[in-house]
Design an enzyme around this catalytic site. Structure first.
Site, PDB file in Angstrom:
ATOM      1  N   PHE A  47       1.199  -1.428  -0.043  1.00  0.00           N
ATOM      2  CA  PHE A  47       0.368  -0.054   0.393  1.00  0.00           C
ATOM      3  C   PHE A  47       0.450   1.575   0.573  1.00  0.00           C
ATOM      4  O   PHE A  47       2.051   1.436   0.677  1.00  0.00           O
ATOM      5  CB  PHE A  47      -0.789   0.027   1.111  1.00  0.00           C
ATOM      6  CG  PHE A  47       0.040   0.499   2.333  1.00  0.00           C
ATOM      7  CD1 PHE A  47      -0.019   1.636   3.185  1.00  0.00           C
ATOM      8  CD2 PHE A  47       0.261  -1.222   2.785  1.00  0.00           C
ATOM      9  CE1 PHE A  47       0.583   1.097   4.306  1.00  0.00           C
ATOM     10  CE2 PHE A  47       0.560  -0.774   4.092  1.00  0.00           C
ATOM     11  CZ  PHE A  47       0.875  -0.074   5.245  1.00  0.00           C
ATOM     12  N   CYS A  48       0.248   2.291  -0.698  1.00  0.00           N
ATOM     13  CA  CYS A  48       0.570   3.468  -0.529  1.00  0.00           C
ATOM     14  C   CYS A  48       0.081   4.457  -0.364  1.00  0.00           C
ATOM     15  O   CYS A  48      -1.592   4.607  -0.065  1.00  0.00           O
ATOM     16  CB  CYS A  48       2.076   4.196  -1.482  1.00  0.00           C
ATOM     17  SG  CYS A  48       0.772   3.794  -2.722  1.00  0.00           S
ATOM     18  N   THR A  49       0.112   6.259  -0.554  1.00  0.00           N
ATOM     19  CA  THR A  49      -1.199   7.288  -0.779  1.00  0.00           C
ATOM     20  C   THR A  49      -2.217   6.681  -0.884  1.00  0.00           C
ATOM     21  O   THR A  49      -3.226   6.587  -0.407  1.00  0.00           O
ATOM     22  CB  THR A  49       0.024   8.395  -0.363  1.00  0.00           C
ATOM     23  OG1 THR A  49       1.233   8.019   0.660  1.00  0.00           O
ATOM     24  CG2 THR A  49      -1.253   9.691   0.517  1.00  0.00           C
TER      25      THR A  49
END
Length: 300
Positions: free
Chosen positions: A172-174
């Site tokens: 996951f990331c922003t």
């Protein structure tokens, strides 16, 4: 008046041109939209702000310009998180430094409603693909920190993954864009069961109630809000405008913290000349605030 903020991206092979860049800039400027948009032959990435109608007009123009499948997330701010408009050419819209094409190969998207169940499984390696300072502000329970200072370092972390220990990898990331490339990279290396959070942390926090989600802490964002809490409201962090590091209330009590000039992370890394320049910049910002003028600089 509440300011609308739109985080967006799309991977699409589209030959970039100066006329396209200029037309996007002109549309945003005409609608009083601020922020940064990065354009490359591989797609578009950025965050912009303005009135809701202004943003919708700008987004509609992007769609007409060929970006017809934008990953788009809206949030709000009490004051404009950006001070100017930039539309820039880049070699990559997010820099991994590897030859990957998310349009051709990518991991499996996981809806926000299914994310909690996936990351609760013991055979899943959960990876936060963001950088150290982002991870330290907040992350998902049980997420592993790759200990990177920039996304270019991520392949080094991947080389050390013990493939025999985990059957699945979830990342996951922003907003989702880094995971497009990171999952593509892992698939290219032969990882079979690779997943990523569709729409990233921002979409998750938008769709999953605080009392039901597995997010711990705050989410760093790349504008003057610095961080967002579980309700997508401005968090408790501010920013050092000398080195761009996020600062907690504890950090701001450090003896090396001087607003607009230095913090404990950069005090010993900047020269006296740089400190003098930062000091003069802070004076000009305060003078502009007294005169009620706009200034390219922080407003806390």
């Amino acid at each position: 008046m509440s300011i609308a903020v739109a985080a967006l991206y799309q991977f699409k092979q589209q030959q970039m041109s100066e006329s396209l860049r200029q037309s996007i800039y002109d549309c945003c400027a005409e609608n009083n939209v601020l922020g940064t948009l990065l354009l490359a032959d591989e797609g578009i990435n950025g965050t912009i702000s303005g009135t809701r109608s202004g943003l919708e007009t700008a987004v509609a123009f992007l769609v007409q310009s060929g970006y017809d499948a934008l990953e788009l997330k809206y949030s709000h701010a009490k004051q404009d998180p950006f001070l100017r408009l930039k539309v820039l050419w880049k070699t990559e819209i997010v820099t991994l430094g590897q030859d990957v094409d998310p349009c051709m190969l990518v991991g499996e998207y996981v809806e926000t409603s299914d994310w909690n169940d996936l990351i609760a499984q013991e055979d899943v390696l959960l990876i936060d693909t963001r950088n150290n300072y982002e991870y330290e502000l907040g992350t998902f329970k049980g997420a592993e920190n790759p200990n990177t200072e920039c996304f270019r370092e991520f392949p080094r972390y991947v080389a050390g993954i013990d493939r025999s220990r985990y059957k699945r990898v979830a990342m996951f990331c922003t907003g989702g864009i880094r995971c497009e490339k990171s999952t593509s990279y892992l698939k290219q290396l032969g990882f079979e069961n690779v997943y990523h959070l569709d729409g990233g942390i921002l979409k998750y926090l938008e769709n999953v109630k605080p009392e039901e989600n597995e997010w711990k802490g705050e989410c760093f964002v790349f504008d003057y809000r610095v961080s967002l809490n579980n309700s997508l409201q401005k968090g408790e962090y501010d920013m050092c405008y000398a080195c761009r590091m996020p600062l907690s209330k504890k950090n701001k009590k450090n003896k090396h913290y001087l607003k607009g000039q230095s913090c404990e992370y950069c005090y010993n890394k900047t020269t006296n000349r740089q400190k003098e320049r930062f000091n003069e910049r802070e004076k000009q910002i305060k003078l502009s605030e007294v005169k009620n003028l706009n200034h390219i600089g922080p407003k806390d």
